[in-house]
Design a protein around this motif. Structure first.
Motif, PDB file in Angstrom:
ATOM      1  N   SER A  65       0.826  -1.204   0.000  1.00 48.42           N
ATOM      2  CA  SER A  65       0.000   0.000   0.000  1.00 48.42           C
ATOM      3  C   SER A  65       0.863   1.257   0.000  1.00 48.42           C
ATOM      4  CB  SER A  65      -0.916   0.002   1.231  1.00 48.42           C
ATOM      5  OG  SER A  65      -1.563   1.248   1.349  1.00 48.42           O
ATOM      6  N   LYS A  66       0.799   1.990  -1.095  1.00 47.12           N
ATOM      7  CA  LYS A  66       1.515   3.256  -1.184  1.00 47.12           C
ATOM      8  C   LYS A  66       0.996   4.222  -0.118  1.00 47.12           C
ATOM      9  CE  LYS A  66       2.253   7.149  -4.280  1.00 47.12           C
ATOM     10  NZ  LYS A  66       1.944   7.738  -5.581  1.00 47.12           N
ATOM     11  N   GLN A  67      -0.310   4.204   0.116  1.00 49.11           N
ATOM     12  CA  GLN A  67      -0.904   5.103   1.105  1.00 49.11           C
ATOM     13  C   GLN A  67      -0.395   4.801   2.515  1.00 49.11           C
ATOM     14  OE1 GLN A  67      -2.740   3.468  -1.233  1.00 49.11           O
ATOM     15  NE2 GLN A  67      -3.397   5.172  -2.529  1.00 49.11           N
ATOM     16  N   LEU A  68      -0.211   3.535   2.830  1.00 45.09           N
ATOM     17  CA  LEU A  68       0.309   3.179   4.158  1.00 45.09           C
ATOM     18  C   LEU A  68       1.767   3.603   4.295  1.00 45.09           C
ATOM     19  CD1 LEU A  68      -0.238   1.981   6.904  1.00 45.09           C
ATOM     20  CD2 LEU A  68       0.238  -0.280   5.964  1.00 45.09           C
TER      21      LEU A  68
END
Length: 134
Positions: A65-68
């Motif tokens: 996950s790029k967002q994580l």
């Protein structure tokens, strides 16, 4: 070349923060010693900062996950900013000792490193330096 460097630095930063978080639990005394007097519940703060470091390290290392990873980068950057007063307090306490403590050779590079660590967390987390798409 740059993606490999970024990945390597992300792993190094994650290992650094993961180990530092672990040390908060097994040997909290040095962290308590440099915590400014105005910080409430210093033992709890040291414990929770250890949790924050470990959580940030895990977030940086996960590949899915790029967002994580971005959230971990932001969290670790904010963490480094928030603990800067403890580093400044340590600098002042040490330099006030008769023997000069660890000395300027330790504290000046540490003060210079803090904004670099903040930027590094944001960069390896993918928050800054990436090309933005419209």
């Amino acid at each position: 070349m740059m993606p490999r460097l970024k990945i390597a630095l992300r792993v190094i930063l994650a290992l650094f923060y993961g180990y530092a978080g672990y040390v908060h639990f097994i040997r909290p005394e040095p962290f308590l010693a440099i915590t400014p007097d105005w910080v409430p519940y210093p033992s709890a703060v040291v414990w929770w900062t250890g949790i924050a470091e470990i959580a940030g390290a895990i977030g940086l290392l996960q590949p899915f996950s790029k967002q994580l990873r971005q959230a971990a980068g932001i969290g670790l950057a904010l963490y480094a900013l928030c603990v800067w007063p403890a580093n400044i307090n340590h600098f002042m306490m040490d330099m006030g000792r008769a023997d000069g403590g660890l000395g300027l050779g330790y504290h000046v590079p540490r003060m210079i490193a803090q904004p670099i660590i903040i930027w590094l967390a944001l960069w390896v987390g993918g928050v800054v330096g990436a090309k933005q798409q419209p």
